[in-house]
Scaffold this active site. Structure first.
Site, PDB file in Angstrom:
ATOM      1  N   LEU A 208      34.275  44.675  48.046  1.00  0.00           N
ATOM      2  CA  LEU A 208      33.286  44.448  46.993  1.00  0.00           C
ATOM      3  C   LEU A 208      33.458  45.407  45.810  1.00  0.00           C
ATOM      4  CD1 LEU A 208      30.157  43.678  49.207  1.00  0.00           C
ATOM      5  CD2 LEU A 208      31.684  42.059  48.085  1.00  0.00           C
ATOM      6  N   GLY A 209      34.605  46.049  45.734  1.00  0.00           N
ATOM      7  CA  GLY A 209      34.939  46.799  44.515  1.00  0.00           C
ATOM      8  C   GLY A 209      34.323  48.183  44.421  1.00  0.00           C
TER       9      GLY A 209
ATOM     10  N   ALA B 228      34.392  50.384  40.973  1.00  0.00           N
ATOM     11  CA  ALA B 228      33.138  50.752  40.301  1.00  0.00           C
ATOM     12  C   ALA B 228      33.030  52.266  40.154  1.00  0.00           C
ATOM     13  CB  ALA B 228      31.948  50.199  41.084  1.00  0.00           C
TER      14      ALA B 228
ATOM     15  N   ASP C 233      39.879  44.002  39.842  1.00  0.00           N
ATOM     16  CA  ASP C 233      38.658  44.704  40.251  1.00  0.00           C
ATOM     17  C   ASP C 233      38.156  45.597  39.118  1.00  0.00           C
ATOM     18  OD1 ASP C 233      39.297  43.623  42.681  1.00  0.00           O
ATOM     19  OD2 ASP C 233      39.073  45.470  43.816  1.00  0.00           O
TER      20      ASP C 233
HETATM   21  O1  PMV Z   1      40.140  46.230  46.856  1.00  0.00           O
HETATM   22  P1  PMV Z   1      39.664  44.866  47.225  1.00  0.00           P
HETATM   23  O2  PMV Z   1      39.467  44.672  48.671  1.00  0.00           O
HETATM   24  O3  PMV Z   1      38.516  44.455  46.387  1.00  0.00           O
HETATM   25  O4  PMV Z   1      40.874  43.829  46.879  1.00  0.00           O
HETATM   26  C1  PMV Z   1      41.485  43.795  45.627  1.00  0.00           C
HETATM   27  C2  PMV Z   1      42.228  42.535  45.388  1.00  0.00           C
HETATM   28  C3  PMV Z   1      43.708  42.513  45.732  1.00  0.00           C
HETATM   29  O5  PMV Z   1      44.219  41.365  45.064  1.00  0.00           O
HETATM   30  C4  PMV Z   1      43.930  42.368  47.237  1.00  0.00           C
HETATM   31  C5  PMV Z   1      44.448  43.755  45.269  1.00  0.00           C
HETATM   32  C6  PMV Z   1      44.493  43.904  43.756  1.00  0.00           C
HETATM   33  O6  PMV Z   1      44.674  45.046  43.312  1.00  0.00           O
HETATM   34  O7  PMV Z   1      44.402  42.903  43.030  1.00  0.00           O
END
Ligand code: PMV
Length: 323
Positions: A89-90, A94, A135
């Site tokens: 969930l970032g 954040a 993110d």
């Molecule tokens: O960090 P998370 O679990 O929100 O995943 C990020 C998304 C990915 O595509 C898996 C990695 C990225 O940096 O885009």
């Protein structure tokens, strides 16, 4: 704090509704900011102090990346969050985005969103080893954000490049929709999952085909969002989940929560890096989805979208847990 002038800031968490993992390879993705925020308050210090305790800088690679990029070797930082950590969930994006705004303000530097998104992306890249800006750009800008969408679909915000990859980041207009997030309770850091996909892709042509297919499905999903077609978007999300499972980033717990949600949803999928963390369901029956998720051992949260991006605050709300 330490009696020095302090600056506070916050940034929202996010959920990726289409295109995680394939976005690392330059494919499109869509993410929405959610109404759970990370808060921090910073003041100058020669050493790294977190919530009143001296800590080695390397313990928090996102924090050290942001402060080093801004020419500091230490900072006094108090922090609290509403976003579960390592949950897709970032929470680290954040953290990086809110810290960048607070530090930049403290130092009298530029505080435009593009500079903050770039600081935060750098932190994610340094901590994760390989990353896309999905993110960090979503937590910075808020609302809806699309990466590498076809020309004319979104309003271009900024472009971010790293090594041989480049991402166009755009604001993407997404209607009011209700999502339920189901947290598996399993903490799964992003870096190892991104690395797992990289190895799979390197050794297996099949993995590259799946990544291409996720890219195509994501473009179809963007069109469904533009047509305001929730049924089609839901089907596409579920297809995206199946492709991510083939890629090896789902797990039994995520599949259980996705399956339990489907009878009451337009569609459901894991969100973020997977391996645990969270799934999301697009639904008009949030209570039923919450119940189905709870019955399968997950922790449901109904999230509101359309959340504002990074912003200055008067302080950290007292009701918030420290990190
Ligand atoms: O960090 P998370 O679990 O929100 O995943 C990020 C998304 C990915 O595509 C898996 C990695 C990225 O940096 O885009």
């Amino acid at each position: 704090m330490n009696g020095q002038p302090a600056v506070s800031a916050s940034a929202p968490g996010k959920m990726i509704i289409l295109g995680e993992h394939s976005v690392v390879y330059g494919k499109p993705a869509v993410a929405l900011a959610i109404n759970k925020r990370f808060y921090c308050r910073v003041s100058r210090s020669g050493e790294m102090i977190l919530n009143g305790r001296r800590v080695p800088a390397f313990v928090h690679p996102h924090i050290s990346s942001v402060i080093n990029d801004n020419g500091l070797s230490g900072i006094s930082m108090d922090a609290g969050t509403q976003i579960p950590t390592s949950s897709g969930l970032g929470s680290s994006a954040a953290l990086s985005s809110s810290l960048s705004l607070a530090v930049r303000k403290l130092l009298g530097k530029e505080t435009d969103q593009e500079s903050i998104a770039k600081d935060a992306f750098n932190a994610e890249w340094n901590a994760q080893g390989r990353a896309s800006p999905i993110d960090t750009s979503t937590c910075t800008h808020g609302g809806g954000v699309a990466l590498n969408c076809p020309a004319g679909i979104g309003r271009e915000l900024w472009r971010i490049s790293r090594n041989d990859r480049s991402w166009n980041v755009s604001e993407f207009d997404v209607p009011e929709m209700t999502f339920v997030v189901g947290h598996t309770g399993i903490k799964a850091p992003t870096g190892p999952l991104v690395e797992k996909v990289r190895k799979y892709k390197e050794h297996n042509r099949f993995a590259s085909d799946i990544i291409d297919e996720i890219g195509l499905v994501t473009l179809q999903g963007m069109n469904a969002i533009r047509r305001r077609d929730k049924e089609d978007l839901g089907d596409i999300m579920t297809r995206n989940h199946k492709l991510l499972s083939i890629l090896g980033v789902s797990c039994n717990e995520l599949n259980k929560l996705v399956n339990a949600s489907l009878p009451y949803s337009y569609g459901a999928k894991l969100t973020g890096s997977g391996g645990g963390g969270s799934m999301i369901a697009l639904t008009d029956q949030p209570e039923k989805v919450c119940e189905a998720i709870s019955l399968r051992g997950g922790r449901p949260i109904v999230v509101r979208t359309g959340e504002e991006g990074v912003r200055l605050e008067d302080g950290i709300p007292e009701t918030i847990d420290s990190i």
